[in-house]
Write a protein that holds these residues in place. Structure first.
Motif, mmCIF file in Angstrom:
data_model
loop_
_atom_site.group_PDB
_atom_site.id
_atom_site.type_symbol
_atom_site.label_atom_id
_atom_site.label_comp_id
_atom_site.label_asym_id
_atom_site.label_seq_id
_atom_site.Cartn_x
_atom_site.Cartn_y
_atom_site.Cartn_z
ATOM 1 N N VAL A 20 36.183 89.882 30.778
ATOM 2 C CA VAL A 20 36.639 91.270 30.794
ATOM 3 C C VAL A 20 36.568 91.847 32.200
ATOM 4 C CG1 VAL A 20 34.360 92.304 30.358
ATOM 5 C CG2 VAL A 20 36.425 93.511 29.611
ATOM 6 N N ARG A 21 37.447 92.796 32.488
ATOM 7 C CA ARG A 21 37.335 93.618 33.688
ATOM 8 C C ARG A 21 37.656 95.053 33.293
ATOM 9 N NH1 ARG A 21 40.932 91.454 37.238
ATOM 10 N NH2 ARG A 21 39.283 90.102 38.062
ATOM 11 N N VAL A 22 36.775 95.963 33.659
ATOM 12 C CA VAL A 22 37.042 97.387 33.436
ATOM 13 C C VAL A 22 37.712 97.948 34.677
ATOM 14 C CG1 VAL A 22 36.048 99.658 33.021
ATOM 15 C CG2 VAL A 22 35.117 97.659 31.838
ATOM 16 N N SER A 23 38.911 98.442 34.503
ATOM 17 C CA SER A 23 39.677 99.026 35.599
ATOM 18 C C SER A 23 39.687 100.537 35.418
ATOM 19 C CB SER A 23 41.108 98.468 35.582
ATOM 20 O OG SER A 23 41.880 99.012 36.625
ATOM 21 N N MET A 24 38.935 101.224 36.259
ATOM 22 C CA MET A 24 38.806 102.679 36.155
ATOM 23 C C MET A 24 39.805 103.369 37.069
ATOM 24 S SD MET A 24 37.176 105.327 34.852
ATOM 25 C CE MET A 24 35.567 104.779 34.227
ATOM 26 N N THR A 25 40.689 104.164 36.491
ATOM 27 C CA THR A 25 41.654 104.916 37.281
ATOM 28 C C THR A 25 40.943 106.011 38.062
ATOM 29 O OG1 THR A 25 43.428 104.518 35.692
ATOM 30 C CG2 THR A 25 43.719 106.354 37.215
ATOM 31 N N ILE A 26 41.032 105.931 39.381
ATOM 32 C CA ILE A 26 40.498 106.965 40.265
ATOM 33 C C ILE A 26 41.553 107.178 41.338
ATOM 34 C CG2 ILE A 26 38.569 107.718 41.705
ATOM 35 C CD1 ILE A 26 36.799 105.696 40.295
ATOM 36 N N GLU A 27 42.461 108.089 41.086
ATOM 37 C CA GLU A 27 43.634 108.252 41.934
ATOM 38 C C GLU A 27 43.354 108.941 43.257
ATOM 39 O OE1 GLU A 27 42.881 109.771 39.078
ATOM 40 O OE2 GLU A 27 44.684 110.150 37.891
ATOM 41 N N THR A 28 42.232 109.644 43.335
ATOM 42 C CA THR A 28 41.897 110.455 44.501
ATOM 43 C C THR A 28 40.423 110.806 44.465
ATOM 44 O OG1 THR A 28 42.341 112.563 45.638
ATOM 45 C CG2 THR A 28 42.539 112.565 43.250
ATOM 46 N N ASP A 29 39.889 111.270 45.572
ATOM 47 C CA ASP A 29 38.528 111.787 45.585
ATOM 48 C C ASP A 29 38.526 113.312 45.624
ATOM 49 O OD1 ASP A 29 39.622 111.889 48.132
ATOM 50 O OD2 ASP A 29 37.702 111.595 49.147
ATOM 51 N N ARG A 30 39.688 113.911 45.556
ATOM 52 C CA ARG A 30 39.812 115.365 45.661
ATOM 53 C C ARG A 30 40.002 115.999 44.276
ATOM 54 N NH1 ARG A 30 44.276 116.816 50.120
ATOM 55 N NH2 ARG A 30 43.859 118.853 49.142
ATOM 56 N N GLU A 31 39.047 116.818 43.892
ATOM 57 C CA GLU A 31 39.128 117.477 42.588
ATOM 58 C C GLU A 31 40.307 118.444 42.503
ATOM 59 O OE1 GLU A 31 37.320 117.995 39.239
ATOM 60 O OE2 GLU A 31 37.612 115.924 39.853
ATOM 61 N N ASP A 32 40.691 119.038 43.634
ATOM 62 C CA ASP A 32 41.831 119.951 43.580
ATOM 63 C C ASP A 32 43.109 119.199 43.233
ATOM 64 O OD1 ASP A 32 41.746 118.642 46.076
ATOM 65 O OD2 ASP A 32 42.829 120.252 47.090
ATOM 66 N N MET A 33 43.218 117.953 43.684
ATOM 67 C CA MET A 33 44.386 117.148 43.337
ATOM 68 C C MET A 33 44.316 116.692 41.883
ATOM 69 S SD MET A 33 46.421 117.057 45.942
ATOM 70 C CE MET A 33 45.933 118.778 46.188
ATOM 71 N N ARG A 34 43.126 116.340 41.413
ATOM 72 C CA ARG A 34 42.963 115.971 40.008
ATOM 73 C C ARG A 34 43.368 117.131 39.113
ATOM 74 N NH1 ARG A 34 40.231 117.790 35.529
ATOM 75 N NH2 ARG A 34 38.465 118.326 36.864
ATOM 76 N N LYS A 35 42.937 118.345 39.458
ATOM 77 C CA LYS A 35 43.269 119.515 38.648
ATOM 78 C C LYS A 35 44.748 119.861 38.705
ATOM 79 C CE LYS A 35 38.658 121.562 39.039
ATOM 80 N NZ LYS A 35 37.852 122.684 39.615
ATOM 81 N N PRO B 51 48.455 106.234 39.890
ATOM 82 C CA PRO B 51 49.133 106.211 41.182
ATOM 83 C C PRO B 51 48.286 106.921 42.231
ATOM 84 C CG PRO B 51 49.987 108.019 39.884
ATOM 85 C CD PRO B 51 49.008 107.288 39.001
ATOM 86 N N LEU B 52 48.444 106.534 43.478
ATOM 87 C CA LEU B 52 47.662 107.187 44.520
ATOM 88 C C LEU B 52 48.099 108.643 44.655
ATOM 89 C CD1 LEU B 52 49.258 107.597 47.515
ATOM 90 C CD2 LEU B 52 49.170 105.119 47.412
ATOM 91 N N LEU B 53 47.124 109.512 44.721
ATOM 92 C CA LEU B 53 47.346 110.936 44.946
ATOM 93 C C LEU B 53 46.773 111.291 46.314
ATOM 94 C CD1 LEU B 53 46.352 112.448 41.458
ATOM 95 C CD2 LEU B 53 48.636 111.814 42.273
ATOM 96 N N PRO B 54 47.099 112.443 46.854
ATOM 97 C CA PRO B 54 46.526 112.847 48.136
ATOM 98 C C PRO B 54 45.005 112.742 48.121
ATOM 99 C CG PRO B 54 48.284 114.344 47.516
ATOM 100 C CD PRO B 54 48.070 113.444 46.344
ATOM 101 N N SER B 55 44.447 112.086 49.122
ATOM 102 C CA SER B 55 43.007 111.860 49.165
ATOM 103 C C SER B 55 42.501 112.034 50.588
ATOM 104 C CB SER B 55 42.685 110.443 48.664
ATOM 105 O OG SER B 55 43.348 109.470 49.462
ATOM 106 N N SER B 56 41.178 111.982 50.746
ATOM 107 C CA SER B 56 40.575 112.160 52.058
ATOM 108 C C SER B 56 40.296 110.809 52.702
ATOM 109 C CB SER B 56 39.267 112.948 51.936
ATOM 110 O OG SER B 56 38.245 112.124 51.395
ATOM 111 N N GLU B 57 39.943 110.819 53.986
ATOM 112 C CA GLU B 57 39.642 109.585 54.704
ATOM 113 C C GLU B 57 38.385 108.903 54.160
ATOM 114 O OE1 GLU B 57 39.580 109.842 58.934
ATOM 115 O OE2 GLU B 57 41.343 111.153 59.047
#
Length: 272
Positions: A142-157, A189-195
């Protein structure tokens, strides 16, 4: 958004792996529809959603008795050769309904008795940690693939306000990795994120898959374009992120934290 739950009794639960998932023998969806209702979800534009004539995220079908349907199908499939399963391709197996219904857990219990050769468990929900006992039992299968498109909560929201917070996903991914369960972060998909995004991922997992609309929606970005995402990016001054160049930017940042072989792009990162 209020989600209407309906109960279905499927006659079949394993689907042939095709297209983007052609590397898998099967895909498996414990639910129909998805309450997370992400704005960029390609399923919005597919017949399963369009023919429903209800807003995406407002309905979820519960596949009752799914495990009982899976068991004989899995035994039959294994007699024909290796079985690799992608769960899930058009829903999140750990969306809110799973807290009560436990369809996904019942399917994992069935797989514990009849293990597939490989299972990729794709989710964005911290609820996956509930099933750590079953996941550990599958070992390297098994492999668990966790979607984490960005580190920015404003983009998640902005793009997926009904989805779980980013920090909770990172904590869950780190906990699963610590428990010895194979994991990866799916920037998909990749969303706007920080360095500093790759640094956060490095603390949670040793593997990253990055994908964008132009590689991952199966149509070179045309399906996503029909969803009106480009206008949403433009409206919020994010047009440079709705472009193939954004993928290269994120890859260069990832290379600063992950070695070759620890990061993969698009379809390759989801292969068995």
């Amino acid at each position: 958004m209020r989600t209407e739950l309906q109960y279905r009794e499927p006659k079949s639960i394993l689907n042939k792996g095709t297209g983007f998932l052609s590397g898998y023998t099967h895909s498996l969806n414990p639910y129909g529809g998805c309450a997370f209702a992400c704005s960029y979800c390609y399923v919005r534009g597919m017949p399963v959603s369009l023919f429903r004539q209800q807003e995406w995220g407002s309905w979820v079908d519960i596949k009752q008795g799914a495990a009982e349907v899976l068991r004989p199908q899995l035994r039959t499939a294994k007699k024909k050769g290796p079985v690799t399963i992608f769960m899930s391709s058009s829903t999140d197996p750990y969306q809110p309904a799973e807290y009560k219904e436990q369809v996904t857990r019942s399917l994992l219990e069935a797989m514990a008795d009849e293990p597939p050769d490989f299972l990729l468990l794709q989710t964005r929900s911290p609820l996956v940690a509930r099933d750590v006992d079953l996941l550990k039992g599958l070992g390297e299968r098994v492999r668990v693939s966790m979607t984490i498109e960005t580190d920015r909560e404003d983009m998640r929201k902005l793009f997926s306000p009904s989805a779980p917070p980013i920090a909770a996903r990172l904590r869950t991914l780190a906990a699963l990795s610590e428990a010895g369960i194979p994991t990866q972060a799916a920037i998909a998909p990749l969303l706007p994120s920080s360095e500093s995004f790759p640094c956060l991922l490095r603390q949670a997992t040793g593997r990253v898959c990055v994908d964008d609309y132009f590689n991952g929606d199966g149509s070179g970005g045309k399906r996503t374009q029909r969803l009106g995402l480009e206008e949403l990016y433009r409206k919020h001054g994010l047009s440079e992120w709705y472009h193939p160049d954004a993928l290269q930017l994120v890859i260069e940042r990832i290379r600063g934290e992950f070695r070759d072989g620890e990061w993969l792009v698009s379809q390759e990162g989801f292969e068995p």
